[in-house]
Design an enzyme around this catalytic site. Structure first.
Site, PDB file in Angstrom:
ATOM      1  N   CYS A  65       0.884  -1.173   0.000  1.00 15.61           N
ATOM      2  CA  CYS A  65       0.000   0.000   0.000  1.00 15.61           C
ATOM      3  C   CYS A  65       0.919   1.220   0.000  1.00 15.61           C
ATOM      4  O   CYS A  65       2.105   1.105  -0.304  1.00 15.61           O
ATOM      5  CB  CYS A  65      -1.005  -0.033   1.151  1.00 15.61           C
ATOM      6  SG  CYS A  65      -0.313   0.034   2.807  1.00 15.61           S
ATOM      7  N   GLY A  66       0.392   2.393   0.304  1.00 10.95           N
ATOM      8  CA  GLY A  66       1.226   3.590   0.243  1.00 10.95           C
ATOM      9  C   GLY A  66       2.393   3.507   1.213  1.00 10.95           C
ATOM     10  O   GLY A  66       3.544   3.758   0.856  1.00 10.95           O
ATOM     11  N   GLY A  68       2.581   0.728   3.626  1.00 10.59           N
ATOM     12  CA  GLY A  68       2.703  -0.636   4.161  1.00 10.59           C
ATOM     13  C   GLY A  68       2.073  -0.778   5.537  1.00 10.59           C
ATOM     14  O   GLY A  68       1.908  -1.890   6.040  1.00 10.59           O
ATOM     15  N   GLY A  70      -1.098   0.158   6.818  1.00  7.98           N
ATOM     16  CA  GLY A  70      -2.459  -0.381   6.888  1.00  7.98           C
ATOM     17  C   GLY A  70      -2.507  -1.848   6.513  1.00  7.98           C
ATOM     18  O   GLY A  70      -3.231  -2.638   7.143  1.00  7.98           O
ATOM     19  N   HIS A  98      14.417 -14.064  12.458  1.00  9.39           N
ATOM     20  CA  HIS A  98      13.889 -14.052  13.822  1.00  9.39           C
ATOM     21  C   HIS A  98      12.375 -14.246  13.886  1.00  9.39           C
ATOM     22  O   HIS A  98      11.877 -14.812  14.851  1.00  9.39           O
ATOM     23  CB  HIS A  98      14.223 -12.715  14.500  1.00  9.39           C
ATOM     24  CG  HIS A  98      15.668 -12.577  14.859  1.00  9.39           C
ATOM     25  ND1 HIS A  98      16.133 -11.676  15.792  1.00  9.39           N
ATOM     26  CD2 HIS A  98      16.777 -13.230  14.397  1.00  9.39           C
ATOM     27  CE1 HIS A  98      17.447 -11.777  15.905  1.00  9.39           C
ATOM     28  NE2 HIS A  98      17.872 -12.706  15.049  1.00  9.39           N
ATOM     29  N   ARG A 132      15.312 -20.544  19.652  1.00  9.28           N
ATOM     30  CA  ARG A 132      14.598 -19.651  20.573  1.00  9.28           C
ATOM     31  C   ARG A 132      13.548 -18.811  19.838  1.00  9.28           C
ATOM     32  O   ARG A 132      12.527 -18.438  20.407  1.00  9.28           O
ATOM     33  CB  ARG A 132      15.565 -18.757  21.328  1.00  9.28           C
ATOM     34  CG  ARG A 132      16.289 -17.728  20.475  1.00  9.28           C
ATOM     35  CD  ARG A 132      17.370 -17.006  21.256  1.00  9.28           C
ATOM     36  NE  ARG A 132      17.968 -15.910  20.509  1.00  9.28           N
ATOM     37  CZ  ARG A 132      18.903 -16.066  19.570  1.00  9.28           C
ATOM     38  NH1 ARG A 132      19.327 -17.266  19.246  1.00  9.28           N
ATOM     39  NH2 ARG A 132      19.404 -15.007  18.950  1.00  9.28           N
ATOM     40  N   HIS A 133      13.813 -18.561  18.550  1.00  5.05           N
ATOM     41  CA  HIS A 133      12.861 -17.747  17.774  1.00  5.05           C
ATOM     42  C   HIS A 133      11.584 -18.528  17.491  1.00  5.05           C
ATOM     43  O   HIS A 133      10.511 -17.937  17.388  1.00  5.05           O
ATOM     44  CB  HIS A 133      13.509 -17.292  16.468  1.00  5.05           C
ATOM     45  CG  HIS A 133      14.748 -16.495  16.694  1.00  5.05           C
ATOM     46  ND1 HIS A 133      14.739 -15.281  17.361  1.00  5.05           N
ATOM     47  CD2 HIS A 133      16.044 -16.737  16.368  1.00  5.05           C
ATOM     48  CE1 HIS A 133      15.968 -14.818  17.433  1.00  5.05           C
ATOM     49  NE2 HIS A 133      16.782 -15.683  16.845  1.00  5.05           N
TER      50      HIS A 133
HETATM   51  C1  RB5 Z   1      -4.042   5.255   0.638  1.00  4.50           C
HETATM   52  O1  RB5 Z   1      -4.110   6.629   0.405  1.00  4.50           O
HETATM   53  C2  RB5 Z   1      -3.153   4.969   1.840  1.00  4.50           C
HETATM   54  O2  RB5 Z   1      -3.749   5.417   3.004  1.00  4.50           O
HETATM   55  C3  RB5 Z   1      -2.866   3.487   1.930  1.00  4.50           C
HETATM   56  O3  RB5 Z   1      -2.273   3.050   0.762  1.00  4.50           O
HETATM   57  C4  RB5 Z   1      -1.921   3.050   3.033  1.00  4.50           C
HETATM   58  O4  RB5 Z   1      -0.749   3.793   3.017  1.00  4.50           O
HETATM   59  C5  RB5 Z   1      -2.500   2.917   4.359  1.00  4.50           C
HETATM   60  O5  RB5 Z   1      -1.875   2.444   5.314  1.00  4.50           O
END
Ligand code: RB5
Length: 145
Positions: A65-66, A68, A70, A98, A132-133
């Site tokens: 995503c933009g 990573g 979300g 790990h 351990r991991h």
């Molecule tokens: C989209 O605008 C953006 O919010 C999404 O790609 C991401 O970065 C969210 O975590």
């Protein structure tokens, strides 16, 4: 390996690169979308990839995503998924050694293509250290309370 890949609109260019790199390396890629630049909701794609991991339809997953953020937040709501948000080569290595991360989350708006490619290669090639991991990652998924 069978690898499920997903992105939202912001991660679409990074996903295209990931899909191409994985296919060139001989992996079977399940591209779960998105496929256009229309605005979409990243949790829908994180859920699709997480489901593929949990059902065994894919061994590993990559989410873009933009930032990573979300994608990793959503994927990690699913017990058994260990999604690592990675921005550099060292954390790519450690995410495997790990944490045995089975999902790689990439921030497409903040990674140049060369670095994204190196991260992907390191994450794929680095083995889990176990020991351990292994005890620690099993505690991640143990029932709480
Ligand atoms: C989209 O605008 C953006 O919010 C999404 O790609 C991401 O970065 C969210 O975590």
């Amino acid at each position: 390996m069978k690898i499920a890949v997903g992105s939202d609109h912001a991660g679409l260019p990074a996903k295209k690169q990931v899909v191409e790199t994985l296919r060139l390396a001989g992996h079977e890629v399940l591209d779960l979308g998105t496929h256009t630049e229309d605005s979409v909701d990243y949790p829908d794609y994180a859920l699709a990839v997480a489901k593929h991991i949990l059902t065994g339809e894919a061994e590993l997953g990559v989410l873009c995503c933009g930032t990573g953020l979300g994608m990793s937040m959503t994927a990690n709501r699913h017990r058994g998924v260990r999604a690592a948000l990675v921005y550099d080569e060292e954390t790519a290595r450690l995410a495997r050694e790990h944490n045995d991360a089975n999902v790689l989350a990439l921030g497409g708006r903040f990674l140049d293509p060369d670095r994204a490619e190196r991260i992907l290669e390191i994450w794929l090639q680095t083995p889990f250290q176990g020991g351990r991991h292994d005890r620690r990652i099993r505690k991640i998924d143990s029932p709480q309370g």
